[in-house]
Design a protein around this motif. Structure first.
Motif, PDB file in Angstrom:
ATOM      1  N   LEU A  25       8.618 -32.493  -3.842  1.00 26.92           N
ATOM      2  CA  LEU A  25       8.264 -31.152  -3.211  1.00 26.92           C
ATOM      3  C   LEU A  25       9.602 -30.163  -3.135  1.00 26.92           C
ATOM      4  O   LEU A  25      10.750 -30.610  -3.249  1.00 26.92           O
ATOM      5  CB  LEU A  25       8.175 -31.482  -1.645  1.00 26.92           C
ATOM      6  N   GLU A  26       9.492 -28.842  -3.081  1.00 26.44           N
ATOM      7  CA  GLU A  26      10.692 -28.134  -3.055  1.00 26.44           C
ATOM      8  C   GLU A  26      10.829 -27.664  -1.722  1.00 26.44           C
ATOM      9  O   GLU A  26      10.129 -27.638  -0.733  1.00 26.44           O
ATOM     10  CB  GLU A  26      10.221 -26.934  -4.129  1.00 26.44           C
ATOM     11  N   TRP A  27      11.984 -27.583  -1.378  1.00 25.17           N
ATOM     12  CA  TRP A  27      12.276 -27.055   0.007  1.00 25.17           C
ATOM     13  C   TRP A  27      13.533 -25.997  -0.046  1.00 25.17           C
ATOM     14  O   TRP A  27      14.370 -26.213  -1.021  1.00 25.17           O
ATOM     15  CB  TRP A  27      12.618 -28.273   0.771  1.00 25.17           C
ATOM     16  N   THR A  28      13.700 -25.403   0.995  1.00 23.21           N
ATOM     17  CA  THR A  28      14.938 -24.709   1.250  1.00 23.21           C
ATOM     18  C   THR A  28      15.831 -25.376   2.099  1.00 23.21           C
ATOM     19  O   THR A  28      15.162 -25.405   3.391  1.00 23.21           O
ATOM     20  CB  THR A  28      14.392 -23.138   1.626  1.00 23.21           C
ATOM     21  N   GLU A  29      16.926 -25.454   1.947  1.00 22.91           N
ATOM     22  CA  GLU A  29      17.681 -26.204   3.169  1.00 22.91           C
ATOM     23  C   GLU A  29      18.863 -25.192   3.855  1.00 22.91           C
ATOM     24  O   GLU A  29      19.391 -24.281   3.169  1.00 22.91           O
ATOM     25  CB  GLU A  29      18.599 -27.076   2.527  1.00 22.91           C
ATOM     26  N   LEU A  30      18.938 -25.104   4.953  1.00 22.97           N
ATOM     27  CA  LEU A  30      19.678 -24.433   5.752  1.00 22.97           C
ATOM     28  C   LEU A  30      20.595 -25.288   6.805  1.00 22.97           C
ATOM     29  O   LEU A  30      20.165 -26.227   7.475  1.00 22.97           O
ATOM     30  CB  LEU A  30      18.796 -23.378   6.794  1.00 22.97           C
ATOM     31  N   PRO A  31      21.884 -24.648   7.045  1.00 23.96           N
ATOM     32  CA  PRO A  31      22.504 -25.438   8.157  1.00 23.96           C
ATOM     33  C   PRO A  31      22.106 -24.855   9.573  1.00 23.96           C
ATOM     34  O   PRO A  31      21.757 -23.663   9.625  1.00 23.96           O
ATOM     35  CB  PRO A  31      23.940 -24.988   7.719  1.00 23.96           C
ATOM     36  N   PRO A  32      22.253 -25.646  10.581  1.00 22.48           N
ATOM     37  CA  PRO A  32      21.965 -25.303  11.755  1.00 22.48           C
ATOM     38  C   PRO A  32      22.975 -24.151  12.376  1.00 22.48           C
ATOM     39  O   PRO A  32      23.905 -24.526  12.184  1.00 22.48           O
ATOM     40  CB  PRO A  32      21.885 -26.526  12.815  1.00 22.48           C
ATOM     41  N   PRO A  33      22.485 -22.915  12.766  1.00 21.99           N
ATOM     42  CA  PRO A  33      23.285 -21.970  12.950  1.00 21.99           C
ATOM     43  C   PRO A  33      24.318 -22.238  14.200  1.00 21.99           C
ATOM     44  O   PRO A  33      23.670 -23.006  15.092  1.00 21.99           O
ATOM     45  CB  PRO A  33      22.481 -20.713  13.636  1.00 21.99           C
ATOM     46  N   ASP A  34      25.426 -22.156  13.850  1.00 23.49           N
ATOM     47  CA  ASP A  34      26.522 -22.648  15.007  1.00 23.49           C
ATOM     48  C   ASP A  34      26.534 -24.301  15.301  1.00 23.49           C
ATOM     49  O   ASP A  34      27.139 -24.830  16.375  1.00 23.49           O
ATOM     50  CB  ASP A  34      26.317 -22.060  16.449  1.00 23.49           C
ATOM     51  N   GLY A  35      26.018 -24.934  14.337  1.00 25.15           N
ATOM     52  CA  GLY A  35      26.083 -26.189  14.266  1.00 25.15           C
ATOM     53  C   GLY A  35      24.887 -26.789  15.015  1.00 25.15           C
ATOM     54  O   GLY A  35      24.061 -26.291  15.884  1.00 25.15           O
ATOM     55  N   TYR A  36      24.727 -28.466  14.935  1.00 23.86           N
ATOM     56  CA  TYR A  36      23.266 -28.875  15.549  1.00 23.86           C
ATOM     57  C   TYR A  36      23.872 -28.829  17.105  1.00 23.86           C
ATOM     58  O   TYR A  36      25.008 -28.748  17.417  1.00 23.86           O
ATOM     59  CB  TYR A  36      23.191 -30.157  15.187  1.00 23.86           C
ATOM     60  N   GLY A  37      22.841 -28.700  17.893  1.00 27.69           N
ATOM     61  CA  GLY A  37      22.861 -28.825  19.476  1.00 27.69           C
ATOM     62  C   GLY A  37      23.352 -27.565  20.017  1.00 27.69           C
ATOM     63  O   GLY A  37      23.227 -27.309  21.143  1.00 27.69           O
ATOM     64  N   SER A  38      23.709 -26.535  19.034  1.00 27.01           N
ATOM     65  CA  SER A  38      24.036 -25.050  19.557  1.00 27.01           C
ATOM     66  C   SER A  38      22.838 -24.494  20.226  1.00 27.01           C
ATOM     67  O   SER A  38      21.641 -24.622  19.915  1.00 27.01           O
ATOM     68  CB  SER A  38      24.679 -24.259  18.665  1.00 27.01           C
ATOM     69  N   PRO A  39      23.280 -23.563  21.141  1.00 25.90           N
ATOM     70  CA  PRO A  39      22.222 -22.734  21.780  1.00 25.90           C
ATOM     71  C   PRO A  39      21.346 -22.071  20.683  1.00 25.90           C
ATOM     72  O   PRO A  39      20.146 -21.821  20.688  1.00 25.90           O
ATOM     73  CB  PRO A  39      22.911 -21.731  22.763  1.00 25.90           C
TER      74      PRO A  39
END
Ligand SMILES: N[C@@H](CCC(=O)N[C@@H](CS)C(=O)NCC(=O)O)C(=O)O
Length: 216
Positions: A25-39
Motif C-alpha cells: 500500500l502507498e501512504w502519506t506520512e505526517l507528524p502529529p501537529p505539535d507532537g502526540y497528545g497535543s490539543p
C-alpha cells in the motif's frame, strides 16, 4: 488514500509501516501537529496517540486495530492465519507483546541518558524482561515466523522490540539473553523481504535517538 500519523521513533508506528509495506500500500506520512497528545493533534485524532490513520471518513488509532483493519480491507497477502484457534493464538501473541513485553522495554527509555540511570531499576527490570522472553519462547513455536511461513500481524510488533532489546543490551549492558528459538525467530523476521528495510530504518533512527541521549 491512507494518511499515517507517526513519529520516526515509534515502535508501534514501525509495526503499522510493516503491514502497509507487506500489503503493497502507498501512504502519506505526517507528524502529529505539535507532537502526540497535543490539543492540535487531538483535534484531528481524539486518542492523541501515534500511530493513527485516516482513510476517507475513518480515523483510527491503536496499531493492532489499524493492522486488522488493513488486513480486512486489503486481504492479500493475509496477515492472520486461517481458523478460529490459530487466529486466537495469533491475537494472544500480539497482546502478550503489547501488554507484557513492550511496557518493560518502554520502562528503560528513561534509563538511556546516563544522568537518569537507576542501577536497581535496570537490574530488576532485566529479570522481568528475561522472564517474559522465556515465557514467550515456551508459549510460541516459530515456524519460522509466529504463525508459520507467512508474515502475520502477530510478528510485526516484535521487529522494533528486538531492535530495542539489542540497543539496551549494548547501551545498558543488560544481562538479558534471547532464548535460542527467539534469536532464530528475530533473525528470520529481520530478513523477511517486507521487514528488512523497515528494520534498517528503525535501527538507524533508534541509534540516533540513543546517541542524542548518551551525549546529552
Ligand atoms: N497501544 C498503542 C500504543 C501507541 C503509543 O504508545 N504511542 C505513543 C508514542 S510511541 C503515544 O502516542 N503516546 C501518547 C500518549 O501516551 O499520550 C498502539 O498500539 O498504537
Amino acid at each position: 488514500m491512507i494518511t499515517l500519523y507517526n513519529i520516526p521513533v515509534s515502535s508501534y508506528g514501525a509495526k503499522v509501516r510493516i503491514v502497509l509495506r507487506h500489503k503493497g500500500l502507498e501512504w502519506t506520512e505526517l507528524p502529529p501537529p505539535d507532537g502526540y497528545g497535543s490539543p492540535a493533534y487531538r483535534a484531528i485524532m481524539p486518542a492523541g496517540t501515534v500511530p493513527a490513520i485516516i482513510v476517507g471518513d475513518l480515523k483510527l488509532a491503536e496499531s493492532e486495530a489499524i493492522a486488522e483493519y488493513l488486513d480486512e480491507t486489503h486481504p492479500a497477502p493475509p496477515m492472520m492465519p486461517a481458523g478460529p484457534e490459530a487466529r486466537a493464538r495469533a491475537r494472544e501473541v500480539s497482546r502478550f507483546h503489547d501488554t507484557r513485553l513492550e511496557p518493560i522495554l518502554r520502562g528503560y527509555f528513561g534509563q538511556v541518558a546516563p544522568a537518569g540511570r537507576d542501577a536497581g531499576f535496570i537490574a530488576g527490570n532485566a529479570r522481568l524482561l528475561q522472564d517474559r522472553l522465556d515465557q514467550l519462547a515456551v508459549m510460541t513455536r516459530q515456524a519460522p515466523l509466529m504463525t508459520g511461513s507467512g508474515l502475520a500481524i502477530a510478528d510485526c510488533g516484535f521487529v522494533a522490540s528486538f531492535i530495542i532489546i539489542d540497543l539496551l543490551q549494548d547501551v545498558l549492558d543488560l544481562p538479558v539473553v534471547l532464548p535460542d528459538p527467539l534469536a532464530a525467530y528475530a533473525a528470520a523476521l529481520a530478513a523477511h523481504p517486507s521487514v528488512a528495510e523497515e528494520d534498517a530504518r528503525y535501527r538507524a533512527v533508534l541509534a540516533d535517538w540513543a546517541r542524542a541521549k548518551l551525549t546529552g
